[in-house]
Scaffold this motif. Sequence first.
Motif, short mmCIF file in Angstrom:
data_model
loop_
_atom_site.label_atom_id
_atom_site.label_comp_id
_atom_site.label_asym_id
_atom_site.label_seq_id
_atom_site.Cartn_x
_atom_site.Cartn_y
_atom_site.Cartn_z
N ALA A 21 47.36 37.31 36.03
CA ALA A 21 47.39 36.72 37.37
C ALA A 21 45.97 36.53 37.90
O ALA A 21 45.64 35.48 38.47
N GLU A 22 45.11 37.52 37.69
CA GLU A 22 43.72 37.41 38.15
C GLU A 22 43.02 36.24 37.47
O GLU A 22 42.32 35.46 38.11
N THR A 26 41.61 33.00 39.44
CA THR A 26 40.18 32.74 39.29
C THR A 26 39.93 31.34 38.74
O THR A 26 39.04 30.63 39.22
N GLN A 27 40.71 30.93 37.75
CA GLN A 27 40.54 29.59 37.19
C GLN A 27 40.83 28.52 38.24
O GLN A 27 40.11 27.53 38.36
N ARG A 28 41.89 28.71 39.02
CA ARG A 28 42.22 27.73 40.07
C ARG A 28 41.14 27.69 41.14
O ARG A 28 40.76 26.63 41.62
N LEU A 29 40.66 28.87 41.54
CA LEU A 29 39.57 28.92 42.53
C LEU A 29 38.33 28.23 42.00
O LEU A 29 37.68 27.46 42.72
N ASP A 30 37.99 28.52 40.75
CA ASP A 30 36.80 27.93 40.15
C ASP A 30 36.89 26.40 40.14
O ASP A 30 35.94 25.71 40.52
N GLY A 37 31.50 21.19 44.78
CA GLY A 37 30.08 21.46 44.55
C GLY A 37 29.67 22.91 44.62
O GLY A 37 28.49 23.22 44.75
N GLY A 38 30.63 23.82 44.53
CA GLY A 38 30.31 25.25 44.63
C GLY A 38 30.82 26.02 43.44
O GLY A 38 31.16 25.46 42.41
N GLY A 39 30.86 27.32 43.61
CA GLY A 39 31.35 28.22 42.58
C GLY A 39 31.83 29.50 43.23
O GLY A 39 31.51 29.79 44.39
N ILE A 40 32.58 30.29 42.49
CA ILE A 40 33.15 31.52 43.04
C ILE A 40 32.07 32.47 43.52
O ILE A 40 32.17 33.03 44.61
#
Length: 159
Positions: A21-22, A26-30, A37-40
């Motif tokens: 799940a993490e 994380t992949q979707r957020l990334d 134009g950003g990153g986690i």
Amino acid sequence: MVAPDRTPPDGDESIRLLSLAERAVTQRLDLALRAQGGGIDQWRILSLLVERGGSPMNVVADHAMLLAPKLSKLVDRMVSANLVLRRPDEHDRRRVLIAATARGRAALSTWDAACATVQQEFRDVLGPDAAVLDDLLRRLSRGLAPAGPPPGVPAARTT
């Protein structure tokens, strides 16, 4: 030959599922943050800085879950992009604080909107259980937080 029936010990499946799940979140957020134009890591850093104002590098490293060398390089890039600035601490001139710039605040606003979309996706999947998950994860995080040394005892050094 028939494989033996292996029933995982209690908790094995929970740990694996939590990791999966993490990774998915994380992949979707990334992806959502990169599209803006950003990153986690940048998002985590700016979130802290906008919330608290200037913060020392060690506090930022803990919040962003980054080791000092990686954080230093990332902060250098963020300074170059005018997202953050370094300034001396007013109370302790030996310390340097990192603070968000106006451009950093604007970027964070955009990135927060992208993250809200991802958060809504997993809330849609969980429905009313989303609040339960928040509570469980908060309890798990607090319960597993590393305990510091007793007061007056220096932390052990690892090399």
